[in-house]
Design a protein around this motif. Structure first.
Motif, PDB file in Angstrom:
ATOM      1  N   GLY A 449       0.775  -1.229   0.000  1.00 45.38           N
ATOM      2  CA  GLY A 449       0.000   0.000   0.000  1.00 45.38           C
ATOM      3  C   GLY A 449       0.808   1.282   0.000  1.00 45.38           C
ATOM      4  N   PHE A 450       2.132   1.172  -0.175  1.00 40.77           N
ATOM      5  CA  PHE A 450       2.959   2.365  -0.279  1.00 40.77           C
ATOM      6  C   PHE A 450       2.905   2.877  -1.727  1.00 40.77           C
ATOM      7  CE2 PHE A 450       5.954   2.517   3.502  1.00 40.77           C
ATOM      8  CZ  PHE A 450       5.269   1.569   4.242  1.00 40.77           C
ATOM      9  N   SER A 451       2.833   4.196  -1.894  1.00 41.47           N
ATOM     10  CA  SER A 451       2.865   4.757  -3.251  1.00 41.47           C
ATOM     11  C   SER A 451       4.289   4.613  -3.793  1.00 41.47           C
ATOM     12  CB  SER A 451       2.463   6.227  -3.228  1.00 41.47           C
ATOM     13  OG  SER A 451       3.487   6.975  -2.594  1.00 41.47           O
ATOM     14  N   ASN A 452       4.431   4.796  -5.110  1.00 43.10           N
ATOM     15  CA  ASN A 452       5.774   4.702  -5.712  1.00 43.10           C
ATOM     16  C   ASN A 452       6.729   5.710  -5.079  1.00 43.10           C
ATOM     17  OD1 ASN A 452       4.355   2.976  -7.301  1.00 43.10           O
ATOM     18  ND2 ASN A 452       5.036   3.835  -9.258  1.00 43.10           N
ATOM     19  N   LYS A 453       6.206   6.911  -4.848  1.00 39.35           N
ATOM     20  CA  LYS A 453       7.052   7.946  -4.240  1.00 39.35           C
ATOM     21  C   LYS A 453       7.503   7.492  -2.844  1.00 39.35           C
ATOM     22  CE  LYS A 453       5.733  11.895  -2.039  1.00 39.35           C
ATOM     23  NZ  LYS A 453       4.991  13.143  -1.882  1.00 39.35           N
ATOM     24  N   GLU A 454       6.570   6.949  -2.074  1.00 44.33           N
ATOM     25  CA  GLU A 454       6.919   6.496  -0.708  1.00 44.33           C
ATOM     26  C   GLU A 454       7.929   5.349  -0.738  1.00 44.33           C
ATOM     27  OE1 GLU A 454       2.733   7.590   1.594  1.00 44.33           O
ATOM     28  OE2 GLU A 454       2.933   5.666   0.590  1.00 44.33           O
ATOM     29  N   VAL A 455       7.771   4.443  -1.698  1.00 46.61           N
ATOM     30  CA  VAL A 455       8.720   3.331  -1.819  1.00 46.61           C
ATOM     31  C   VAL A 455      10.123   3.872  -2.101  1.00 46.61           C
ATOM     32  CG1 VAL A 455       9.388   1.349  -3.241  1.00 46.61           C
ATOM     33  CG2 VAL A 455       7.006   1.617  -2.565  1.00 46.61           C
ATOM     34  N   LEU A 456      10.197   4.825  -3.035  1.00 44.57           N
ATOM     35  CA  LEU A 456      11.506   5.419  -3.355  1.00 44.57           C
ATOM     36  C   LEU A 456      12.086   6.118  -2.128  1.00 44.57           C
ATOM     37  CD1 LEU A 456      10.867   6.909  -6.924  1.00 44.57           C
ATOM     38  CD2 LEU A 456      12.399   5.016  -6.353  1.00 44.57           C
ATOM     39  N   GLN A 457      11.227   6.770  -1.363  1.00 44.17           N
ATOM     40  CA  GLN A 457      11.710   7.445  -0.143  1.00 44.17           C
ATOM     41  C   GLN A 457      12.269   6.434   0.855  1.00 44.17           C
ATOM     42  OE1 GLN A 457       8.169   9.628   0.964  1.00 44.17           O
ATOM     43  NE2 GLN A 457       8.858  11.466  -0.115  1.00 44.17           N
ATOM     44  N   CYS A 458      11.555   5.304   1.036  1.00 43.43           N
ATOM     45  CA  CYS A 458      12.036   4.276   1.979  1.00 43.43           C
ATOM     46  C   CYS A 458      13.457   3.840   1.611  1.00 43.43           C
ATOM     47  CB  CYS A 458      11.127   3.040   1.943  1.00 43.43           C
ATOM     48  SG  CYS A 458       9.482   3.329   2.612  1.00 43.43           S
ATOM     49  N   ALA A 459      13.690   3.619   0.314  1.00 41.92           N
ATOM     50  CA  ALA A 459      14.975   3.055  -0.139  1.00 41.92           C
ATOM     51  C   ALA A 459      16.074   4.104  -0.298  1.00 41.92           C
ATOM     52  CB  ALA A 459      14.776   2.317  -1.460  1.00 41.92           C
TER      53      ALA A 459
END
Ligand SMILES: [Zn+2]
Length: 515
Positions: A449-459
């Motif tokens: 449920g993470f958006s693409n932007k949030e996924v990129l932020q996590c990594a």
């Protein structure tokens, strides 16, 4: 076989193994970069600029793209980002990015770079193991990962490999590390490598023990000092009271006095503390002591809003490593998946897992290692989970991981909503989880449920914060390391765009893959 015979074979094996172990450290040139070598990376001449033109730079903080930019890199750092057209006349090396998408170098915030991802080690596979450990670093880098946080390593071997990376004899990411795990004797990972194989025991004599295994406070202090002397920048704890291995239950835990000593030591030396946690027992303790990051996800509790808000308030981050749960949730253990685990989410994850097990993965792991790992899954049926440990088979209890799949997503989303910093890591080095597979974790966060932007932020930025390196890595910005991944497509639209980078730049060194 009679006893005499047995000991004879063991002695012969011992001699062979000792020779093999010595070889283990002495073969960097054979086991080095098959995929990449130093000749395959390039950069600007010393002191000259590397100019990347026509860049579509992804700002991971805001999820926006600045198009047509020129990035000037010098001495490994980003010197400027502008709209100028670069000039070759000053001796700069100019590369046309042709409007590709540039993201910051990815960070794997949880991995074990000196582990070969094998379910069992064997004397006969020693060369494969040694080669794979070298290859781990290459795989990370070619997958766009320019920094890793090593969460427990064979210190001698790690430092040997770091030296090769430093000398550019091995292509690899920047490594932040804790050396060995600060674990009390017998706690997680509650298996003594000496018992796993004679080879492992001997290899450790040369390359160091990944476990600190302290027995009392005096030994704890002494060994923590040795870890920090060896360059450790954080402390890795293991916080659970139950084993995750099939056929084992309770394991020893830190006393409050020991935790006090550890937290005081960390404070005195400005070190972060990361804790392996799968249980509410560990979570509560970590919350109480105010750890810096929780590693993995808990299996036995739905967290309350209050618990999660305390986490946020105390600035406790998490690196969920959900793909480990996906891989260790072994459906092979059951004739039919228990009813409580038959959710749509888990069914889909099992389908993803099946495809992964069946794929060749040759770019990520030696085929013989993957084959043996897949074969090891048969042990569930052969021995039954309860009988594995006593038969010398060390495999993870599937129900723990199915419960993580059941509860993890909800707990993680709750943390995200409460403002907890969520990182991204793989735990690669453990069986079936191969180095360079951060993208699998990113895609799984996306499915949760993470958006693409949030996924990129996590990594990127979130991991940089967890590593306490936000001033140096995590974004493409002036003054930071020139760590850049070049992608054909826009990952804000399609996270799979990160799968095959066209080019990876680490501190101004270019690794180009011509795809
Ligand atoms: Zn780990």
């Amino acid at each position: 076989m009679n006893k005499k015979n047995h000991s004879l074979i063991t002695r012969r094996q011992l001699v062979q193994t000792a020779a093999a172990s010595a070889l283990y450290l002495a073969i960097p040139s054979i086991a080095g970069c098959e995929v990449l070598s130093k000749n395959e990376s390039f950069g600007a001449e010393e002191g000259k600029a590397l100019e990347l033109m026509n860049c579509n730079i992804i700002d991971v903080k805001n999820g926006v793209i600045s198009r047509g930019r020129t990035i000037t890199i010098r001495r490994g750092l980003i010197e400027s980002i502008s709209g100028k057209i670069p000039s070759v006349s000053e001796g700069a090396l100019v590369l046309d990015m042709k409007n590709s998408y540039l993201i910051p170098g990815l960070i794997d915030a949880h991995c074990h770079s000196t582990f070969s991802s094998e379910a069992s080690l064997s004397l006969f596979g020693v060369l494969t193991t040694a080669k794979q450990i070298k290859q781990n670093y290459v795989q990370q880098l070619t997958s766009g990962i320019t920094t890793i946080r090593d969460m427990g390593a064979m210190p001698g071997l790690l430092h040997h490999n770091l030296e090769l990376i430093e000398k550019k004899e091995l292509a690899g990411p920047r490594v932040v590390y804790c050396n060995s795990i600060t674990n009390i004797y017998g706690s997680h990972p509650d298996v003594n490598l000496n018992d796993v194989s004679i080879f492992a025991g001997l290899a450790m004599a040369f390359s160091g023990n990944p476990n600190l295994w302290f027995k009392d406070t005096a030994e704890l202090k002494e060994k923590m000092k040795a870890n920090i002397k060896g360059g450790a920048s954080f402390i890795k704890l293991t916080m659970d009271n139950k084993s995750l291995l099939c056929g084992k239950s309770a394991i020893p835990v830190y006393t409050d006095e020991q935790l006090k000593v550890i937290f005081e030591f960390a404070q005195e030396n400005n070190m972060a503390i990361a804790g392996h946690i799968h249980s509410k027992f560990g979570f509560d303790r970590a919350l109480h002591y105010g750890i810096n990051s929780m590693e993995h996800t808990i299996a036995d509790a739905d967290l309350t809003d209050k618990e999660v808000s305390v986490m946020a308030k105390k600035n406790i981050a998490i690196v969920p490593t959900m793909t480990v749960a996906q891989m260790m949730a072994s459906e092979e253990a059951y004739s039919e998946l228990p009813k409580e685990f038959r959710t749509d989410f888990i069914k889909n994850e099992m389908a993803v897992r099946r495809r992964y097990l069946q794929s060749s993965l040759n770019d990520f792991v030696d085929p013989s290692i993957h084959k043996r790992n897949v074969e090891a899954l048969r042990n569930f049926k052969k021995y039954g989970c309860e009988n594995m440990y006593k038969n010398g088979k060390y495999m993870a209890k599937p129900d723990i991981y199915f419960n993580i799949l059941l509860r993890g997503p909800k707990n993680i989303l709750k943390m995200k909503d409460a403002g907890v910093v969520i990182g991204c890591g793989t735990d690669s080095g453990v069986p079936l989880v191969y180095h360079g597979s951060l993208l699998r974790e990113m895609e799984m966060l996306n499915r949760i449920g993470f958006s693409n932007k949030e996924v990129l932020q996590c990594a990127t930025i979130n991991n940089a914060a967890i590593l306490k390196m936000s001033d140096k890595i995590g974004t493409i910005e002036k003054g930071k390391y020139a760590d850049i991944v070049v992608l054909k497509e826009n990952p804000l639209e399609k996270i799979e765009a990160c799968r095959r980078p066209q080019m990876v730049i680490k501190e101004g060194n270019v690794y180009s893959f011509n795809q």
